[in-house]
Design a protein around this motif. Structure first.
Motif, PDB file in Angstrom:
ATOM      1  N   TYR A 215       0.817  -1.229   0.000  1.00 44.62           N
ATOM      2  CA  TYR A 215       0.000   0.000   0.000  1.00 44.62           C
ATOM      3  C   TYR A 215       0.845   1.271   0.000  1.00 44.62           C
ATOM      4  CZ  TYR A 215      -3.791  -3.208   0.791  1.00 44.62           C
ATOM      5  OH  TYR A 215      -4.688  -4.230   0.637  1.00 44.62           O
ATOM      6  N   ALA A 216       2.172   1.126   0.120  1.00 48.05           N
ATOM      7  CA  ALA A 216       3.023   2.330   0.169  1.00 48.05           C
ATOM      8  C   ALA A 216       2.889   3.102  -1.140  1.00 48.05           C
ATOM      9  CB  ALA A 216       4.469   1.931   0.421  1.00 48.05           C
ATOM     10  N   GLN A 217       2.695   4.385  -1.014  1.00 46.01           N
ATOM     11  CA  GLN A 217       2.413   5.187  -2.213  1.00 46.01           C
ATOM     12  C   GLN A 217       3.563   6.103  -2.590  1.00 46.01           C
ATOM     13  OE1 GLN A 217      -1.027   7.570  -1.512  1.00 46.01           O
ATOM     14  NE2 GLN A 217      -2.406   5.835  -1.306  1.00 46.01           N
TER      15      GLN A 217
ATOM     16  N   LEU B 198      11.968 -12.083  12.207  1.00 44.23           N
ATOM     17  CA  LEU B 198      10.625 -11.502  12.301  1.00 44.23           C
ATOM     18  C   LEU B 198      10.554 -10.279  11.403  1.00 44.23           C
ATOM     19  CD1 LEU B 198      10.023 -11.697  16.155  1.00 44.23           C
ATOM     20  CD2 LEU B 198       8.573 -12.754  14.420  1.00 44.23           C
ATOM     21  N   ALA B 199       9.717 -10.366  10.372  1.00 42.22           N
ATOM     22  CA  ALA B 199       9.509  -9.212   9.475  1.00 42.22           C
ATOM     23  C   ALA B 199       8.007  -9.027   9.338  1.00 42.22           C
ATOM     24  CB  ALA B 199      10.160  -9.492   8.121  1.00 42.22           C
ATOM     25  N   THR B 200       7.356  -9.030  10.507  1.00 43.69           N
ATOM     26  CA  THR B 200       5.898  -9.105  10.556  1.00 43.69           C
ATOM     27  C   THR B 200       5.203  -7.745  10.530  1.00 43.69           C
ATOM     28  OG1 THR B 200       6.337  -9.413  12.905  1.00 43.69           O
ATOM     29  CG2 THR B 200       5.633 -11.358  11.671  1.00 43.69           C
ATOM     30  N   GLY B 201       5.953  -6.674  10.323  1.00 47.78           N
ATOM     31  CA  GLY B 201       5.341  -5.364  10.110  1.00 47.78           C
ATOM     32  C   GLY B 201       4.786  -4.726  11.375  1.00 47.78           C
ATOM     33  N   GLY B 202       3.880  -3.776  11.160  1.00 49.84           N
ATOM     34  CA  GLY B 202       3.415  -2.917  12.256  1.00 49.84           C
ATOM     35  C   GLY B 202       2.117  -3.368  12.899  1.00 49.84           C
TER      36      GLY B 202
ATOM     37  N   ALA C 203       4.235  -8.979  19.655  1.00 53.43           N
ATOM     38  CA  ALA C 203       3.736  -9.765  20.793  1.00 53.43           C
ATOM     39  C   ALA C 203       4.531 -11.067  20.940  1.00 53.43           C
ATOM     40  CB  ALA C 203       2.246 -10.055  20.600  1.00 53.43           C
ATOM     41  N   MET C 204       4.809 -11.727  19.807  1.00 52.00           N
ATOM     42  CA  MET C 204       5.570 -12.995  19.878  1.00 52.00           C
ATOM     43  C   MET C 204       6.947 -12.748  20.478  1.00 52.00           C
ATOM     44  SD  MET C 204       5.039 -15.154  16.394  1.00 52.00           S
ATOM     45  CE  MET C 204       4.493 -13.974  15.223  1.00 52.00           C
ATOM     46  N   ALA C 205       7.604 -11.693  20.009  1.00 49.45           N
ATOM     47  CA  ALA C 205       8.958 -11.389  20.477  1.00 49.45           C
ATOM     48  C   ALA C 205       8.941 -11.090  21.977  1.00 49.45           C
ATOM     49  CB  ALA C 205       9.523 -10.208  19.699  1.00 49.45           C
TER      50      ALA C 205
ATOM     51  N   GLY D  57      12.613  -4.287   9.321  1.00 44.83           N
ATOM     52  CA  GLY D  57      11.456  -3.541   8.820  1.00 44.83           C
ATOM     53  C   GLY D  57      10.677  -2.911   9.963  1.00 44.83           C
ATOM     54  N   GLU D  58       9.371  -2.766   9.741  1.00 45.55           N
ATOM     55  CA  GLU D  58       8.546  -2.029  10.711  1.00 45.55           C
ATOM     56  C   GLU D  58       8.431  -2.745  12.058  1.00 45.55           C
ATOM     57  OE1 GLU D  58       5.026  -0.391   8.918  1.00 45.55           O
ATOM     58  OE2 GLU D  58       4.175   0.137  10.871  1.00 45.55           O
ATOM     59  N   ALA D  59       8.560  -4.058  12.072  1.00 46.31           N
ATOM     60  CA  ALA D  59       8.468  -4.792  13.348  1.00 46.31           C
ATOM     61  C   ALA D  59       9.647  -4.458  14.267  1.00 46.31           C
ATOM     62  CB  ALA D  59       8.443  -6.299  13.082  1.00 46.31           C
TER      63      ALA D  59
HETATM   64  C1  LIG Z   1      -0.944   3.172   3.117  1.00 46.71           C
HETATM   65  C2  LIG Z   1       0.522   3.200   3.407  1.00 46.71           C
HETATM   66  C3  LIG Z   1       1.365   4.017   2.684  1.00 46.71           C
HETATM   67  C4  LIG Z   1       2.743   4.036   2.935  1.00 46.71           C
HETATM   68  N1  LIG Z   1       3.562   4.799   2.159  1.00 46.71           N
HETATM   69  C5  LIG Z   1       4.911   4.723   2.340  1.00 46.71           C
HETATM   70  C6  LIG Z   1       5.802   5.388   1.468  1.00 46.71           C
HETATM   71  O1  LIG Z   1       5.403   6.005   0.483  1.00 46.71           O
HETATM   72  N2  LIG Z   1       7.139   5.276   1.706  1.00 46.71           N
HETATM   73  C7  LIG Z   1       7.643   4.566   2.771  1.00 46.71           C
HETATM   74  O2  LIG Z   1       8.856   4.514   2.955  1.00 46.71           O
HETATM   75  N3  LIG Z   1       6.801   3.920   3.612  1.00 46.71           N
HETATM   76  C8  LIG Z   1       5.461   3.967   3.422  1.00 46.71           C
HETATM   77  N4  LIG Z   1       4.629   3.287   4.256  1.00 46.71           N
HETATM   78  C9  LIG Z   1       5.205   2.470   5.326  1.00 46.71           C
HETATM   79  C10 LIG Z   1       5.796   1.201   4.726  1.00 46.71           C
HETATM   80  O3  LIG Z   1       4.952   0.721   3.717  1.00 46.71           O
HETATM   81  C11 LIG Z   1       5.954   0.114   5.771  1.00 46.71           C
HETATM   82  O4  LIG Z   1       6.559   0.606   6.920  1.00 46.71           O
HETATM   83  C12 LIG Z   1       6.804  -1.025   5.217  1.00 46.71           C
HETATM   84  O5  LIG Z   1       6.290  -1.446   3.992  1.00 46.71           O
HETATM   85  C13 LIG Z   1       6.832  -2.183   6.206  1.00 46.71           C
HETATM   86  O6  LIG Z   1       7.419  -3.286   5.571  1.00 46.71           O
HETATM   87  P1  LIG Z   1       7.607  -4.634   6.390  1.00 46.71           P
HETATM   88  O7  LIG Z   1       8.157  -5.616   5.434  1.00 46.71           O
HETATM   89  O8  LIG Z   1       8.325  -4.372   7.631  1.00 46.71           O
HETATM   90  O9  LIG Z   1       6.108  -5.043   6.813  1.00 46.71           O
HETATM   91  P2  LIG Z   1       4.848  -5.393   5.923  1.00 46.71           P
HETATM   92  O10 LIG Z   1       5.019  -4.954   4.531  1.00 46.71           O
HETATM   93  O11 LIG Z   1       3.647  -4.899   6.632  1.00 46.71           O
HETATM   94  O12 LIG Z   1       4.829  -6.981   5.941  1.00 46.71           O
HETATM   95  C14 LIG Z   1       4.512  -7.688   7.114  1.00 46.71           C
HETATM   96  C15 LIG Z   1       4.258  -9.124   6.754  1.00 46.71           C
HETATM   97  O13 LIG Z   1       4.160  -9.937   7.926  1.00 46.71           O
HETATM   98  C16 LIG Z   1       3.101 -10.842   7.786  1.00 46.71           C
HETATM   99  N5  LIG Z   1       2.650 -11.242   9.121  1.00 46.71           N
HETATM  100  C17 LIG Z   1       2.218 -10.453  10.129  1.00 46.71           C
HETATM  101  N6  LIG Z   1       1.881 -11.207  11.189  1.00 46.71           N
HETATM  102  C18 LIG Z   1       2.086 -12.484  10.852  1.00 46.71           C
HETATM  103  C19 LIG Z   1       1.900 -13.729  11.517  1.00 46.71           C
HETATM  104  N7  LIG Z   1       1.396 -13.816  12.754  1.00 46.71           N
HETATM  105  N8  LIG Z   1       2.220 -14.857  10.859  1.00 46.71           N
HETATM  106  C20 LIG Z   1       2.698 -14.820   9.581  1.00 46.71           C
HETATM  107  N9  LIG Z   1       2.887 -13.679   8.909  1.00 46.71           N
HETATM  108  C21 LIG Z   1       2.586 -12.530   9.531  1.00 46.71           C
HETATM  109  C22 LIG Z   1       2.066 -10.075   6.997  1.00 46.71           C
HETATM  110  O14 LIG Z   1       1.122 -10.933   6.406  1.00 46.71           O
HETATM  111  C23 LIG Z   1       2.966  -9.352   5.991  1.00 46.71           C
HETATM  112  O15 LIG Z   1       3.254 -10.168   4.898  1.00 46.71           O
HETATM  113  C24 LIG Z   1       3.254   3.254   3.998  1.00 46.71           C
HETATM  114  C25 LIG Z   1       2.401   2.429   4.743  1.00 46.71           C
HETATM  115  C26 LIG Z   1       1.051   2.385   4.450  1.00 46.71           C
HETATM  116  C27 LIG Z   1       0.158   1.484   5.254  1.00 46.71           C
END
Ligand SMILES: Cc1cc2nc3c(=O)[nH]c(=O)nc-3n(C[C@H](O)[C@H](O)[C@H](O)COP(=O)(O)OP(=O)(O)OC[C@H]3O[C@@H](n4cnc5c(N)ncnc54)[C@H](O)[C@@H]3O)c2cc1C
Length: 507
Positions: free
Chosen positions: A35-37, A177-181, A201-203, A349-351
């Motif tokens: 969804y990052a734009q 862990l790359a489970t995002g926010g 939470a897991m961590a 990443g965000e986690a």
């Molecule tokens: C709408 C929007 C716009 C954005 N725009 C920008 C931008 O323009 N530029 C920028 O730099 N950042 C932007 N961001 C922030 C950025 O997108 C995120 O911080 C970044 O993509 C996070 O990447 P990630 O790989 O850490 O996590 P994510 O991309 O969120 O991936 C997390 C993964 O973990 C998996 N997961 C979670 N829990 C579990 C579980 N229990 N078991 C198994 N899998 C699990 C999920 O299914 C997912 O695949 C934006 C965010 C949003 C929401």
């Protein structure tokens, strides 16, 4: 765990010498990344320097960035983005040259983007194409990680669940862990449904240190139409000249900050909230009617498409917007190699709380952080396996934790109530009275949810959301000052003497 920018970057790097299993709870491309734009901030244009990007990031972080972490991400960034381009990510160009945009807080035009406003999708799909080509990466979609397997402070893998295959133990030499926010703990959020803070939470349950949980960034401008998803109206709309107006049609940002619409995100969010209160209205508006139609449509095709579907023509109509929870700055504390405080466990990443953002994240810095810290995690995990003589020896674990069985609980009702509570009491503006109220409610819900044994993600996610919410609220209560994205109306000043420090949690 996780298939966003961080997880896939880690998998690709680790797969150079190791076999990799990627577990992801939805389909591979459902995550914040997609969804990052707006774009990726990276030093690639003539005249820009690593030093300037570091300075901008540190300024935004208001005294709490880890300088070494910022330096690593910013200076590794160009290499990682070049690699991404080699892998087929097509960023927008003019005459064969990358286009660079400037965003609030950046002192130079250094944001690259793809298809106008679909940067994350382009990055994600370039990574997915590569992952699918690599024979030693296996991806398990729709597989939910419930917990880490740890013994004596060492991580040995994770317990995962699949609707058809049931529960499986995955033994791993290294776990990332790359489970995002965790935007889903708030009623108003730009994050998709998967962002429930499971990894945090897991961590925590596994004994890892979590840091800076009070720093939740709110995005000032998400589309606000009752019933519609909270689609983000990217910062670059304001960068391109978009003006914020209140219900009465008045431009208000110049009254709050000299940079007006391009003020830092936290200032814009707080100003919008004040205007909403003042005019007793649910939202404010972005006005782009003065920008030529052609330019608007080609620059923001996705925003046009979404607004069109609600009968809003961005060239003619005002776009209703309000702030919502966007990005978790805090998270699992990591070092420069993306290692957590639990042995054999990494986070990226965000986690992760890498120290890159301090108290406020600079726009477009997180995709970059995901690319670099994912790479670092994959590299270190793989190298440390090669150096290690330790064998992977699975052991027996107890099947049941001895928790009580599920009783008559309306999980959706508790989830919705929690999200509303967090928005009301631990949102953009915070004070002791509301935070204490939130603490009490979360404790009460926790008392009848946390001791239950659930059999599917609805319950596990709720338990994770309760745990993560309680850490956000406790940290927000503790930090008796305002700094970056954390705004306490009862402590409006920044207190460098007592609070220029991190708040950490460990079980
Ligand atoms: C709408 C929007 C716009 C954005 N725009 C920008 C931008 O323009 N530029 C920028 O730099 N950042 C932007 N961001 C922030 C950025 O997108 C995120 O911080 C970044 O993509 C996070 O990447 P990630 O790989 O850490 O996590 P994510 O991309 O969120 O991936 C997390 C993964 O973990 C998996 N997961 C979670 N829990 C579990 C579980 N229990 N078991 C198994 N899998 C699990 C999920 O299914 C997912 O695949 C934006 C965010 C949003 C929401």
């Amino acid at each position: 765990m996780g298939s966003g920018v961080a997880g896939l970057s880690a998998a690709i790097e680790a797969s150079k010498h190791c076999s990799v299993l990627v577990v992801t709870k939805d389909k591979i491309d459902e995550n914040n990344t997609v969804y990052a734009q707006g774009g990726i901030a990276v030093v690639l244009s003539a005249g820009d320097t690593i030093v300037k990007h570091i300075k901008d990031t540190l300024d935004a972080g208001q005294g709490l960035c880890d300088k070494a972490a910022v330096k690593t991400v910013v200076s590794e960034g160009p290499k990682r983005v070049h690699e991404l381009i080699e892998w087929g990510a097509a960023f927008d160009k003019e005459d064969d040259r990358l286009i660079f945009t400037q965003e609030g807080g950046h002192s130079f035009p250094r944001i690259i983007r793809a298809q106008g406003d679909s940067t994350g999708r382009e990055v994600e799909h370039a990574l997915i194409r590569l992952v699918k080509e690599y024979k030693n990466i296996t991806v398990l979609e729709h597989t939910f990680a419930t917990d880490l397997i740890t013994r004596d402070g060492i991580c040995h893998g994770a317990i995962v669940w699949h609707a058809k295959k049931g529960t499986t133990l995955i033994w791993a030499k290294r776990t990332i862990l790359a489970t995002g926010g965790c935007g889903q703990v708030y009623r108003e959020t730009t994050n998709p449904d998967v962002a429930t803070g499971d990894g945090l939470a897991m961590a925590y349950r596994a004994g890892a240190v979590l840091q800076d949980m009070e720093f939740v960034q709110f995005h000032p401008t998400t589309l606000y139409i009752a019933g519609a998803v909270r689609f983000l109206i990217t910062e670059t709309v304001r960068g391109e000249g978009g003006i914020l107006r209140n219900k009465r049609g008045e431009r208000f940002m110049p009254r709050y900050h000299q940079q007006a619409e391009l003020a830092p995100r936290d200032v814009v969010s707080q100003s919008i909230l004040k205007e909403m209160q003042k005019t007793d209205h649910t939202n404010v508006y972005i006005d782009v009617r003065h920008i030529p139609r052609e330019r608007l449509y080609t620059r923001f095709p996705k925003i046009k498409e979404i607004c069109d579907s609600f009968g809003i023509d961005i060239a003619k109509d005002l776009i209703p917007v309000r702030p919502s929870a966007h990005y978790m700055i805090g998270g699992i504390k990591t070092d420069q190699f993306s290692r957590t405080t639990v042995r054999q466990l990494y986070a990226c990443g965000e986690a992760a709380c890498t120290g890159m953002h301090g108290a406020n994240r600079l726009g477009s810095n997180s995709l970059l952080e995901g690319l670099v810290t994912g790479y670092t995690a994959g590299k270190d995990a793989c190298e440390s396996i090669q150096k290690s003589v330790r064998k992977l020896v699975p052991y027996t674990i107890r099947e049941s934790m001895g928790l009580s069985k599920i009783s008559w609980l309306d999980l959706n009702d508790i989830r919705n109530s929690l999200k509303s509570l967090m928005w009301r009491d631990a949102g953009i503006e915070r004070d002791e009275r509301h935070l204490l109220e939130a603490e009490e409610m979360i404790e009460m819900w926790g008392s009848y949810v946390m001791d239950k044994e659930f059999s599917n993600p609805t319950g596990w996610e709720l338990q994770n959301m309760i745990l993560v919410s309680s850490l956000i609220v406790s940290s927000a209560l503790k930090r008796k000052e305002s700094r970056g994205v954390h705004h306490r109306t009862d402590y409006p000043e920044t207190d460098n003497i007592r609070w220029k420090k991190h708040i950490t949690w460990v079980l």
